[in-house]
Design a protein around this motif. Structure first.
Motif, short mmCIF file in Angstrom:
data_model
loop_
_atom_site.label_atom_id
_atom_site.label_comp_id
_atom_site.label_asym_id
_atom_site.label_seq_id
_atom_site.Cartn_x
_atom_site.Cartn_y
_atom_site.Cartn_z
N LYS A 290 7.32 -16.13 9.12
CA LYS A 290 6.53 -14.79 8.75
C LYS A 290 6.51 -14.45 7.28
CE LYS A 290 11.20 -12.36 9.61
NZ LYS A 290 11.72 -11.27 10.34
N ASN A 291 7.35 -15.21 6.70
CA ASN A 291 7.73 -14.99 5.30
C ASN A 291 6.27 -15.87 4.44
OD1 ASN A 291 9.95 -13.54 4.75
ND2 ASN A 291 11.23 -15.22 5.07
N ALA A 294 0.38 -14.32 6.58
CA ALA A 294 -0.05 -13.03 6.53
C ALA A 294 -0.98 -12.72 7.61
CB ALA A 294 -0.88 -12.91 5.23
N TYR A 296 -3.77 -9.94 9.35
CA TYR A 296 -4.62 -8.98 8.88
C TYR A 296 -5.18 -8.56 9.92
CZ TYR A 296 -4.19 -10.80 3.81
OH TYR A 296 -3.69 -10.94 2.62
N HIS A 311 -6.04 -4.30 6.70
CA HIS A 311 -4.72 -3.78 6.79
C HIS A 311 -3.92 -5.20 6.91
CE1 HIS A 311 -0.77 -1.80 7.16
NE2 HIS A 311 -0.58 -2.23 8.36
N ARG A 312 -2.84 -5.60 5.99
CA ARG A 312 -1.92 -6.41 6.25
C ARG A 312 -0.66 -5.95 6.99
NH1 ARG A 312 0.40 -10.88 1.97
NH2 ARG A 312 1.98 -11.80 3.33
N VAL A 313 -0.72 -6.43 8.13
CA VAL A 313 0.36 -5.97 9.24
C VAL A 313 1.64 -6.31 8.73
CG1 VAL A 313 0.99 -6.24 11.83
CG2 VAL A 313 -1.45 -6.41 10.98
N THR A 314 2.42 -5.13 9.15
CA THR A 314 4.06 -5.40 8.67
C THR A 314 4.85 -5.50 10.04
OG1 THR A 314 4.39 -2.91 8.55
CG2 THR A 314 3.65 -3.89 6.64
N MET A 315 6.01 -5.89 9.68
CA MET A 315 7.04 -5.86 10.54
C MET A 315 7.10 -4.43 11.34
SD MET A 315 7.81 -8.84 11.62
CE MET A 315 9.11 -8.44 12.80
N ASN A 316 7.21 -3.46 10.42
CA ASN A 316 7.50 -2.37 11.02
C ASN A 316 6.41 -1.76 11.93
OD1 ASN A 316 8.75 0.45 11.00
ND2 ASN A 316 6.92 1.07 9.77
N ASP A 317 4.94 -2.19 11.59
CA ASP A 317 3.95 -1.96 12.55
C ASP A 317 4.02 -2.67 13.97
OD1 ASP A 317 2.51 -0.65 10.14
OD2 ASP A 317 1.74 -2.77 9.65
#
Length: 605
Positions: A290-291, A294, A296, A311-317
């Motif tokens: 995951k690091n 990316a 999108y 939008h670049r998706v985050t873990m929080n999303d």
């Protein structure tokens, strides 16, 4: 665009430009083939040239050659029926259509212009005898406001809408991708989208314009999840763009087979066409670094050039289960307005309008539609998307739904009115037609008629509509249910009963092979053995394209077949148990044949 490709060929002529299985062309070799075909077509400034070619290296050569001779590229799907292809060619006024051996027959009877077989450029043909044009010099003299390509979107009145995109539109979009690091010259891009998707233009032409390397799949290869994943691994693909529902099938397959390592080279995933499935994203994140990866979310109607919002998706999303569509690309602007065309407050829903460099000039030959969707705000042209969205406190856009009856089915944009008009045209006995999306995977057609039969309606649709627009079920009613105001009451339309197609128990499997195929259908469709007739179409009893992908993989595994002996395209075109058993029988006794290969030009730098 032509200048950009030319510059890439000059900068790194020996870099791999395009690959297909064991075939490969460098930028310099690709340029030579493009030059040959462009010279064959002559100078075609401001014309529209159609191309109907299966996935192949010829497809890419044709795209670039059309742009190189000053024309606009218009893709036609080889899966469409001849009647529809002829209507689309006529609609854009194309005098030239590029074909190859497998598609030329679709134009034999109706097309009066010039057919050019792109496959001939791999021979030693003397093009000086093919005087389709008067000027055989290769030029790149298109201006930024000339048309680059035309794509068709579904039309609510029964006629597809032709969406033209200019060189300025396209270059602005690809430049934004490059500046944001979404797609760069360092990437290896796999071409997944079918030609009915405008995304295929970005995957092919956009990739080569930026100097990236392009990996192609063979015809229908995007539906073969085993072949697709192996190709990604073998060619070290770094950029992978796909429809979320398609990715879910691929992700589940790789997890079941413990083969997620096939996606190890991918550094950027792009999801588009429909809402992202958070559960699928969680599976991806669990199997990749995951690091280093990316993800999108890419959003944009065809009228605004490929992608307007990202939008670049985050873990929080992913953890929250809500993925924003994000913010506009560098060259675009977005505003959400209420019913009075005033900007909405934070988190208040409204219609999404998109402005900026990506907005198209207007539908070809349909000015009345253009006037409805283009609006000027403070000197800037905006496109009314018809999508309902909201803006959160971080300034990110969230998709909510549609304000009309347009739907998305596995990423394909469909105006239900186009299918309804097709049904109304099928017979003078049809006095009404309504098409609805059922669950997430099916279209259901309700027809008001006293004489029409399902088989006639289905055949009529097959002869005029692309495969993804043909309803799964046709329900014929003497009278539509009406409300107290005399209008159609959609809530009272009968629920489709897919089991109604299973009651012909006399059509039971006969041979051992038919019994094996029948058992696999029962597993995929989750039906009892006495509920599936061997003469019923897979698509009329609850099947759809994503389930057929799974069925195809079962066939390949159980019968130890490969893509050279049994293709998924055959199963689409011939969709009964009888048909599938026949193709499997032929495949079991078919010798392997090698593919035609491209002759390397061995050009020196």
């Amino acid at each position: 665009i032509g200048h950009a490709f030319n510059q890439q060929a000059q900068r790194h002529p020996q870099k791999v430009a395009v690959e297909l299985d064991d075939q490969c062309l460098t930028y310099s070799e690709l340029f030579i083939y493009v030059q040959r075909l462009s010279m064959c077509m002559g100078h075609r400034q401001n014309q529209i040239i159609c191309q109907c070619i299966e996935r192949s290296i010829e497809m890419v050569i044709g795209q670039l050659a059309i742009l190189s001779c000053g024309a606009a590229y218009c893709a036609l799907s080889p899966d469409d029926p001849p009647t529809r292809l002829h209507a689309l060619v006529t609609q854009v006024g194309a005098e030239v259509v590029l074909v190859h051996s497998k598609t030329s027959a679709k134009f034999d009877d109706m097309f009066q212009g010039h057919l050019i077989d792109v496959g001939l450029i791999n021979s030693h043909t003397d093009y000086s005898t093919n005087n389709f044009g008067t000027d055989h010099s290769l030029r790149y003299d298109s201006s930024p406001d000339n048309l680059a390509y035309v794509v068709f979107t579904s039309g609510s009145t029964g006629t597809p809408k032709a969406v033209p995109i200019t060189h300025r539109n396209f270059v602005a979009c690809m430049t934004s991708f490059e500046q944001l690091g979404i797609l760069t010259a360092m990437d290896v891009v796999i071409q997944v989208a079918p030609s009915s998707f405008d995304v295929h233009v970005k995957e092919c032409i956009g990739t080569l314009m930026l100097g990236s390397s392009l990996v192609l799949l063979h015809a229908q290869g995007h539906l073969d999840i085993n072949y697709l994943s192996k190709t990604i691994q073998q060619h070290n693909v770094t950029f992978f763009c796909i429809v979320p529902s398609h990715m879910t099938i691929l992700s589940n397959y790789l997890a079941e087979q413990s083969e997620y390592s096939r996606l190890r080279s991918v550094r950027k995933f792009g999801f588009l066409g429909e809402a992202i499935i958070p559960k699928t994203l969680a599976t991806i994140i669990a199997h990749v670094d995951k690091n280093a990866v990316a993800i999108y979310n890419l959003y944009g109607p065809a009228e605004c050039t490929l992608t307007s919002v990202y939008h670049r998706v985050t873990m929080n999303d992913i953890e929250q289960g809500s993925i924003p569509i994000g913010k506009p690309l560098i060259s675009n602007r977005c505003v959400v307005v209420d019913q009075f065309s005033q900007p909405t407050l934070i988190d208040q829903p409204g219609e999404l309008l998109i402005g900026g460099a990506g907005v198209f000039p207007g539908y070809l030959g349909q000015q009345h539609f253009t006037e409805k969707v283009l609006v000027e705000i403070h000197g800037t042209q905006f496109y009314r998307t018809g999508d309902i969205a909201r803006v959160d406190r971080k300034g990110l856009l969230h998709y909510i739904g549609r304000k009309d009856h347009q739907v998305k089915l596995h990423g394909q944009r469909i105006e239900l009115g186009e299918i309804e008009q097709c049904l109304l045209d099928s017979s003078s006995h049809v006095s009404g037609a309504v098409v609805v999306k059922y669950n997430d995977d099916h279209l259901v057609a309700y027809v008001q008629s006293d004489r029409s039969a399902e088989i006639e309606l289905r055949e009529h649709c097959r002869s005029r509509l692309p495969p993804f627009m043909i309803p799964s079920v046709f329900i014929v009613l003497d009278q539509f249910p009406l409300n107290s105001n005399g209008k159609l009451d959609r809530k009272r339309l009968p629920t489709p009963d897919f089991s109604s197609a299973y009651n012909r128990t006399a059509d039971a499997p006969q041979s051992p092979l038919q019994k094996q195929v029948h058992a696999l259908w029962c597993q995929i469709l989750q039906r009892e053995s006495d509920q599936i007739s061997i003469t019923a179409s897979f698509f009329s009893i609850g099947g759809h394209s994503l389930l057929l992908m799974q069925l195809y993989h079962r066939y390949v595994t159980v019968f130890e077949l490969d893509a050279n002996t049994l293709t998924i395209g055959q199963l689409f075109q011939h969709s009964t148990i009888v048909d599938h058993a026949r193709f499997i029988q032929l495949a079991l006794h078919k010798p392997e044949h090698g593919n035609d290969s491209w002759v390397s030009l061995h050009l020196n730098e």
